[in-house]
Design a protein around this motif. Structure first.
Motif, PDB file in Angstrom:
ATOM      1  N   GLN A   1       1.313   4.787  -0.599  1.00  8.59           N
ATOM      2  CA  GLN A   1       0.374   5.872  -0.876  1.00  8.59           C
ATOM      3  C   GLN A   1       0.882   6.849  -1.933  1.00  8.59           C
ATOM      4  N   ASP A   2       2.191   6.881  -2.168  1.00 10.30           N
ATOM      5  CA  ASP A   2       2.754   7.807  -3.145  1.00 10.30           C
ATOM      6  C   ASP A   2       2.895   7.193  -4.532  1.00 10.30           C
TER       7      ASP A   2
ATOM      8  N   MET B   1       0.797  -1.225   0.000  1.00  6.59           N
ATOM      9  CA  MET B   1       0.000   0.000   0.000  1.00  6.59           C
ATOM     10  C   MET B   1       0.836   1.284   0.000  1.00  6.59           C
TER      11      MET B   1
ATOM     12  N   GLN C   1      -2.515   4.093  -6.289  1.00  4.51           N
ATOM     13  CA  GLN C   1      -3.607   5.062  -6.160  1.00  4.51           C
ATOM     14  C   GLN C   1      -4.708   4.767  -7.170  1.00  4.51           C
TER      15      GLN C   1
ATOM     16  N   ASP D   1      -6.514   1.534  -6.153  1.00  2.00           N
ATOM     17  CA  ASP D   1      -7.324   1.791  -4.966  1.00  2.00           C
ATOM     18  C   ASP D   1      -8.581   2.571  -5.325  1.00  2.00           C
TER      19      ASP D   1
END
Length: 123
Positions: free
Chosen positions: A75-76, A73, A81, A84
């Protein structure tokens, strides 16, 4: 290996399955190669259901990369992204994994082409 989800074991597999990136004319060519051609003698479809006509080893490697992204996971990472977002929209597993793999391939293609261009200018 600088891309999220690609490590020591998946990096050589990915490079071996894709081969020489310069043989692809544009980024859409590499995703078409991974998905396999879906053509008949009468027409060429642009939007069809998921095909299993591409190289199965490449699909497996890409799904392992996508699985690694889902587990870590980051996030960057733009691929995570994107996956998700598709998952939050309620898309089925195969849909967000396949679209994530396609996005990964387009980014991979761009980075490799950029790296090869930098080598040519350094000479």
């Amino acid at each position: 290996m600088s891309m999220h989800g690609v490590g020591d074991s998946l990096s050589p597999q990915l490079m071996a399955e894709i081969g020489d990136v310069t043989r692809f004319v544009h980024r859409g060519s590499i995703t078409a190669f991974a998905a396999g051609a879906n053509q008949s003698s009468e027409r060429e479809a642009k939007s069809v259901r998921t095909s299993k006509s591409g190289p199965p080893e490449l699909r497996r490697t890409l799904f392992l990369v996508m699985d690694g992204l889902l587990k870590s996971m980051p996030q960057d990472d733009p691929v995570y992204q994107f996956m998700d977002k598709k998952r939050a929209e309620g898309k089925p597993y195969l849909v967000y994994m396949t679209t994530g793999a396609n996005k990964f391939l387009r980014i991979y293609y761009g980075r490799v082409k950029e790296y090869l261009a930098s080598l040519e200018t350094a000479d």
